[in-house]
Design an enzyme around this catalytic site. Structure first.
Site, mmCIF file in Angstrom:
data_model
loop_
_atom_site.group_PDB
_atom_site.id
_atom_site.type_symbol
_atom_site.label_atom_id
_atom_site.label_comp_id
_atom_site.label_asym_id
_atom_site.label_seq_id
_atom_site.Cartn_x
_atom_site.Cartn_y
_atom_site.Cartn_z
ATOM 1 N N HIS A 102 -17.767 0.517 -9.535
ATOM 2 C CA HIS A 102 -18.295 0.873 -10.959
ATOM 3 C C HIS A 102 -17.352 2.174 -11.527
ATOM 4 C CE1 HIS A 102 -20.850 1.472 -14.490
ATOM 5 N NE2 HIS A 102 -20.754 2.546 -14.203
ATOM 6 N N ASP B 158 -26.511 -1.365 -11.540
ATOM 7 C CA ASP B 158 -25.406 -0.181 -11.036
ATOM 8 C C ASP B 158 -26.226 0.834 -10.395
ATOM 9 O OD1 ASP B 158 -23.262 -1.175 -12.363
ATOM 10 O OD2 ASP B 158 -23.686 -0.417 -14.288
#
Ligand code: GAR
Length: 191
Positions: free
Chosen positions: A112, A148
């Site tokens: 990410h 996430d």
């Protein structure tokens, strides 16, 4: 020699997939060899498809638009990943929200482009660039049911420079990604 198999999932330009293929595919580490056994893409127009073919790997296209629900799409992903017996699945710019159907069946890590838990979601680079933070960075984490939100494995950051525009900032993010992600994959496979 022991072979550790990885599946790589991507959605877009696929530069991280290419970097993984360059640095890890059929290479030896700590007494084992890594093999990218499949590359899976949900977007039939993704630039990464050609990058994958350049390494002799024909990506499997599983277009999410062909499935009535997220769960049905995830079932198909799980079938493809299980079929090639991947030890680890690596999300390299895979821009789909994953359901428990996937999470509960597949061991996966995700890259990410922000310092999580800040800037979750699909606009992390722009949001972190525009923020008042003095650093930018990247995260590799385990994939969990929270978007996430899985346990963090590794992070890298850099000082934001006031002369940087969004392009420079994005380049710096990618440079860190190309260094960190392959190393983390090797570490996770070594455990
Ligand atoms: C990478 O910057 C990756 O961190 C990001 O997508 C980009 C893919 O680039 N992933 C996410 O935003 C996941 N939420 P690439 O297709 O050139 O590898």
């Amino acid at each position: 020699m022991l072979v550790k198999k990885i599946a790589v999932l991507f959605s877009g330009s696929g530069t991280n997939l290419e970097n993984i293929l360059k640095k890890l595919h059929l290479k030896e580490f700590n007494g084992f060899k890594i093999e990218v056994v499949t590359a899976i893409c949900n977007n039939p127009d993704a630039g990464g498809i050609i990058r994958s073919r350049n390494f002799g790997i024909e990506p499997i296209i599983i277009n999410h638009k062909d499935f009535p629900s997220r769960e049905d799409f995830d079932k198909e992903l799980v079938v493809s990943i299980k079929k090639c017996k991947a030890d680890l699945t690596v999300l390299a710019g895979f821009m789909r929200f994953l359901t428990p159907v996937f999470i509960q069946n597949i061991k996966a890590i995700n890259l990410h482009p922000s310092l999580l838990p800040l800037f979750k979601g699909g606009h992390a680079i722009e949001e972190s660039f525009k923020s008042s933070m003095k650093v930018g960075g990247i995260t590799v984490h385990h994939v969990s049911e929270e978007l996430d939100g899985g346990a963090i494995i590794a992070q890298r950051c850099f000082q934001k420079d006031s002369s940087m525009n969004l392009d420079d900032y994005e380049k710096k993010i990618h440079q860190l990604e190309y260094e960190l992600f392959p190393n983390v994959i090797v570490d996770v496979l070594s455990k």
